[in-house]
Each structure stands twice: as C-alpha cells, then as structure tokens.
Design a protein around this motif. Structure first.
Motif, mmCIF file in Angstrom:
data_model
loop_
_atom_site.group_PDB
_atom_site.id
_atom_site.type_symbol
_atom_site.label_atom_id
_atom_site.label_comp_id
_atom_site.label_asym_id
_atom_site.label_seq_id
_atom_site.Cartn_x
_atom_site.Cartn_y
_atom_site.Cartn_z
ATOM 1 N N ILE A 34 3.883 -26.611 30.927
ATOM 2 C CA ILE A 34 3.437 -25.267 31.287
ATOM 3 C C ILE A 34 1.947 -25.278 31.621
ATOM 4 C CG2 ILE A 34 2.925 -23.001 30.249
ATOM 5 C CD1 ILE A 34 5.730 -23.100 29.035
ATOM 6 N N VAL A 83 8.300 -22.220 31.962
ATOM 7 C CA VAL A 83 8.324 -21.055 31.078
ATOM 8 C C VAL A 83 9.773 -20.664 30.785
ATOM 9 C CG1 VAL A 83 7.833 -18.570 30.945
ATOM 10 C CG2 VAL A 83 6.043 -20.160 31.674
ATOM 11 N N HIS A 143 5.166 -23.630 37.191
ATOM 12 C CA HIS A 143 4.841 -23.069 35.881
ATOM 13 C C HIS A 143 6.002 -22.196 35.386
ATOM 14 C CE1 HIS A 143 2.358 -21.087 32.811
ATOM 15 N NE2 HIS A 143 2.778 -19.928 33.286
ATOM 16 N N ARG A 144 6.533 -21.350 36.253
ATOM 17 C CA ARG A 144 7.612 -20.425 35.892
ATOM 18 C C ARG A 144 8.870 -21.170 35.450
ATOM 19 N NH1 ARG A 144 9.648 -14.991 36.528
ATOM 20 N NH2 ARG A 144 11.574 -15.172 35.361
ATOM 21 N N TYR A 147 1.819 -17.224 30.035
ATOM 22 C CA TYR A 147 2.575 -17.100 31.286
ATOM 23 C C TYR A 147 1.642 -16.467 32.307
ATOM 24 C CZ TYR A 147 6.327 -15.521 34.442
ATOM 25 O OH TYR A 147 7.125 -15.286 35.522
#
Length: 191
Positions: free
Chosen positions: A115, A161, A157-158, A58
């Motif tokens: 991701i 995740v 990306h978040r 992350y």
C-alpha cells in the motif's frame, strides 16, 4: 453465642460473598466480552468514525484534492498544496503507527509495503510534476498526469487496499472466535 453458631454465620457470609463475586464477574464479562453490550458500543463508535472520516492510509482524498488542484484558480492553488502536504504527513504518521504495531505478517506486509509504495509514488509525482504543471497553467499536462501516471499509482494502491480490507475482516473474525473460545473456557473454569 457459641463458637458453632459463629462458624456457621461466618461460613454463610463467606459463601454469600463468593456467590456475589461470581455473579458480578459473570455480569461484567457479559458486558465487556466480544459481542457484549460495551464491545458493541465501541464497534459502533469506530464504525461511525470510519464511515465519516477519510482514512489516512487510503489516498482517495489525495486523489480528490489532486483533481481539485487541477481545477483551481491561482488563489486556491496554495490551499490545495497545503492540503496535499497534510494528507501525505497523515499517511506517513499512520505508516509509523503500523510499523510499531503487532499486526500479523500478511497484513503488515500489505500495509507497510504494497500500500505504501504506490502511495508514496503518487505523492511524489503530485509534488514534482502535477503541482508545477498547475502553477505554470499547463492544464493539458496536469490532466495527462491525473489520467495517466497518477491514475496508475492510485489504482495499484487501491488494489492493495481492497486486499487489505478482505484480510483484515478475516483476521477480525479469527480474533473474535479466539476471544469467544477463551471466554467459554473461562466460564467453564469458574463453574
């Protein structure tokens, strides 16, 4: 002592050993089974580490360091560049780890594709645009990147995740249930 008494004593000792082994087996299974005392200690240790260490998969720490880079003095720029390189290396190392894993396909696809792609774009833009802008002293360009292109990659990306967290929790619950069912079946077989 007659043969009859020897056989009775041998049978009694053998029976005691079998009962003892079964008892020890039950105690061991209780300790190490899912939701057993050792399992709980392992989970607590892993949860504690997850709570205090930034996760390499992350890129939130890379996001923080990017902002620190933009606010750096000339002396701090190299330190932040090195930290970003380390974070990217850690991210890629974990990607290689997950490539070798036996994750179920939905989890595998999320971590190795969805991701990964925006994270790599984030690292690329940081290296090719943000760092040069900061080194030139062009803070207007640096902040435009942080609030524009880099923000977009980070948010993408978040989102993935967050999806992975939900699916991972569901998978963990399924695995736990399967393990408990296997233990119940094993108990029934032992009895």
């Amino acid at each position: 002592m007659t043969i009859k008494y020897r056989l009775i004593i041998s049978a009694f000792i053998s029976s005691c050993v079998v009962v003892l082994l079964i008892g020890l087996s039950f105690i061991t299974i209780q300790r190490v089974q899912i939701q057993g005392s050792l399992y709980e200690q392992i989970i607590l240790s892993k949860d504690l580490l997850a709570d205090i260490l930034p996760p390499p998969e992350y890129i939130i720490e890379a996001r923080l360091v990017s902002y620190q880079l933009a606010d750096s003095t000339q002396a701090q720029i190299e330190e932040h560049k090195h930290k970003l390189e380390t974070l990217q290396k850690d991210f890629l190392d974990r990607q290689r780890y997950w490539e070798q894993s036996t994750l179920p396909q939905p989890l595998r696809q999320l971590i190795l594709e969805h991701i990964k792609a925006p994270a790599l774009r984030y690292f690329e833009v940081t290296a090719t645009k943000l760092i040069p802008a900061v080194e030139r002293g062009d803070l207007k360009e640096a902040y435009a990147l942080l609030h524009g292109e880099l923000q977009t990659y980070y948010e993408e990306h978040r989102r993935f995740v967050d999806q992975l967290v939900v699916l991972s929790n569901e998978q963990a619950q399924k695995d736990e249930n399967r393990s408990n069912e296997a233990l119940k079946s094993g108990y029934a077989t032992m009895i």
